[in-house]
Enzyme design. Structure first.
Site, PDB file in Angstrom:
ATOM      1  CE  LYS A 134    -103.846  58.445 -49.922  1.00  0.00           C
ATOM      2  NZ  LYS A 134    -103.018  57.612 -49.041  1.00  0.00           N
ATOM      3  CG  ASN A 145    -104.033  53.482 -52.379  1.00  0.00           C
ATOM      4  OD1 ASN A 145    -104.848  52.582 -52.544  1.00  0.00           O
ATOM      5  ND2 ASN A 145    -102.733  53.270 -52.337  1.00  0.00           N
ATOM      6  CG  ASP A 170    -102.785  53.930 -48.769  1.00  0.00           C
ATOM      7  OD1 ASP A 170    -101.699  53.832 -49.360  1.00  0.00           O
ATOM      8  OD2 ASP A 170    -103.524  54.927 -48.862  1.00  0.00           O
ATOM      9  CB  ALA A 176    -102.266  56.827 -42.814  1.00  0.00           C
TER      10      ALA A 176
HETATM   11  P1  ATR Z   1    -102.640  60.927 -42.950  1.00  0.00           P
HETATM   12  O1  ATR Z   1    -103.430  60.835 -44.208  1.00  0.00           O
HETATM   13  O2  ATR Z   1    -101.157  60.811 -43.161  1.00  0.00           O
HETATM   14  O3  ATR Z   1    -103.133  60.024 -41.891  1.00  0.00           O
HETATM   15  P2  ATR Z   1    -103.937  63.156 -41.643  1.00  0.00           P
HETATM   16  O4  ATR Z   1    -105.267  62.626 -42.052  1.00  0.00           O
HETATM   17  O5  ATR Z   1    -103.668  64.617 -41.769  1.00  0.00           O
HETATM   18  O6  ATR Z   1    -102.772  62.452 -42.454  1.00  0.00           O
HETATM   19  O7  ATR Z   1    -103.669  62.691 -40.129  1.00  0.00           O
HETATM   20  C1  ATR Z   1    -102.526  63.073 -39.433  1.00  0.00           C
HETATM   21  C2  ATR Z   1    -102.504  62.368 -38.085  1.00  0.00           C
HETATM   22  O8  ATR Z   1    -101.299  62.722 -37.410  1.00  0.00           O
HETATM   23  C3  ATR Z   1    -103.642  62.775 -37.162  1.00  0.00           C
HETATM   24  O9  ATR Z   1    -103.974  61.680 -36.350  1.00  0.00           O
HETATM   25  C4  ATR Z   1    -103.000  63.899 -36.332  1.00  0.00           C
HETATM   26  O10 ATR Z   1    -103.589  64.109 -35.076  1.00  0.00           O
HETATM   27  P3  ATR Z   1    -104.855  65.148 -34.914  1.00  0.00           P
HETATM   28  O11 ATR Z   1    -106.052  64.439 -35.463  1.00  0.00           O
HETATM   29  O12 ATR Z   1    -104.948  65.371 -33.444  1.00  0.00           O
HETATM   30  O13 ATR Z   1    -104.482  66.379 -35.700  1.00  0.00           O
HETATM   31  C5  ATR Z   1    -101.618  63.328 -36.157  1.00  0.00           C
HETATM   32  N1  ATR Z   1    -100.613  64.343 -35.837  1.00  0.00           N
HETATM   33  C6  ATR Z   1    -100.041  65.255 -36.654  1.00  0.00           C
HETATM   34  N2  ATR Z   1     -99.147  66.013 -35.990  1.00  0.00           N
HETATM   35  C7  ATR Z   1     -99.127  65.563 -34.706  1.00  0.00           C
HETATM   36  C8  ATR Z   1     -98.411  65.924 -33.516  1.00  0.00           C
HETATM   37  N3  ATR Z   1     -97.500  66.895 -33.528  1.00  0.00           N
HETATM   38  N4  ATR Z   1     -98.650  65.231 -32.390  1.00  0.00           N
HETATM   39  C9  ATR Z   1     -99.563  64.226 -32.377  1.00  0.00           C
HETATM   40  N5  ATR Z   1    -100.278  63.836 -33.466  1.00  0.00           N
HETATM   41  C10 ATR Z   1    -100.068  64.501 -34.605  1.00  0.00           C
END
Ligand code: ATR
Length: 287
Positions: free
Chosen positions: A72, A93, A108, A136
């Site tokens: 993206k 997107n 999005d 997101a």
């Molecule tokens: P997307 O495009 O779906 O937003 P991403 O850019 O990989 O995917 O972001 C995932 C988000 O979920 C991030 O904010 C991540 O937190 P970190 O930046 O600290 O990694 C969060 N996330 C994923 N697994 C998590 C967990 N088990 N507990 C808390 N936050 C989580």
């Protein structure tokens, strides 16, 4: 597909991985419903092939694409034009191809906003707590800031929340708070919040027993929007409903981002309810 002809226009989605996308079922059902001669295909495109894939859009006269994880942001330098909101967000997107000119949009962001508005929730002046600071969250935070909401971004990794808050502050000239995602901070910010948005993957299948927010911190004056759509009713949404809060599920955003892309490619109003139903059906087959 019922009948592909020499006149059929081609749309699709690129991502890596791509097998779990709901978009082909939603869009192909919508094309059929409206009787328009379009087809929508999934394309598995790796990062290193992204430029060639965009060349392919031009060379094959593909009408439009959706772009999903992880492309993206990386796809932007290959496009000719960016919609102003997409430019601010720094991620797209949706691509519309018009006579060799590729324009990037972020449905999005606009899809999230439409899902909110459709449920009667207006973000202007509201305090919105956003969980997560990934891709997101970026789209959602920017459109909420543009709609004059007051934002508090909580993320497991504080640095990422701070980076996003600074970016938004720079673009919109307004303060955005960033906090670590912890029970203590949630307790503090949720008492003054109007809207809670979960953009993290916490609670997503297969980890459906997880929730990013302890149930005791939820209250009836909140609107809780979980953008996770698998499962449709996450633990967070179940507990929010039990607490008396208004809830909005991730399927609403999924269908709206698709519908807004559909309208850009076809110039026709998308059959939103049908797209939702098709996504629900496809999710049923997944599980
Ligand atoms: P997307 O495009 O779906 O937003 P991403 O850019 O990989 O995917 O972001 C995932 C988000 O979920 C991030 O904010 C991540 O937190 P970190 O930046 O600290 O990694 C969060 N996330 C994923 N697994 C998590 C967990 N088990 N507990 C808390 N936050 C989580």
């Amino acid at each position: 597909m019922s009948s592909i002809s020499g006149k059929t226009r081609v749309c699709g989605i690129i991502g890596d991985p791509i097998e779990h996308t709901m978009s082909p079922v939603m869009h192909n059902a919508a094309f059929r419903e409206l009787g328009i001669d379009y087809v929508y295909l999934p394309f598995h495109v790796r990062q290193e092939e992204l430029g060639k894939a965009v060349d392919g859009v031009r060379a094959l006269n593909i009408r439009g694409l959706n772009v999903t994880i992880p492309h993206k942001v990386a796809i932007i330098p290959f496009l000719d034009k960016l919609d102003p909101l997409a430019k601010k967000i720094g991620a797209i997107n949706t691509i519309v191809h018009e006579e060799g000119v590729l324009t990037g949009y972020n449905t999005d962001a606009t899809g999230f906003l439409q899902a909110l508005l459709e449920q009667g929730v207006k973000p202007e002046g509201k305090t919105v707590v956003i969980l997560g600071a990934g891709g997101a969250s970026r789209a959602i935070s920017f459109i909420l800031a543009e709609r004059d909401a007051n934002l508090v971004i909580l993320n497991r990794g504080l640095g990422r929340a701070e980076d996003l808050a600074h970016r938004i502050a720079r673009v919109f000239g307004k303060e955005v708070k960033a906090r670590q995602l912890s029970e203590g901070n949630l307790a503090k910010v949720l008492v003054r919040a109007d809207i809670l948005v979960n953009t993290t993957s916490v609670g997503m299948s297969p980890d459906i027993d997880e929730t990013p927010v302890p149930a005791r911190l939820l209250n009836p004056s909140l609107v809780v929007f979980d953008i996770v759509y698998n499962p449709i009713q996450t633990r967070l949404l179940k507990e929010a409903e039990a607490a008396g809060a208004q809830t909005i599920n991730g399927l609403e955003m999924l269908a709206w981002q698709g519908a807004l892309a559909f309208e850009k490619w076809t110039g026709q109003k998308a059959p939103l309810d049908l797209m939702k139903r098709e996504a629900i059906k496809a999710l049923g087959h997944e599980n």
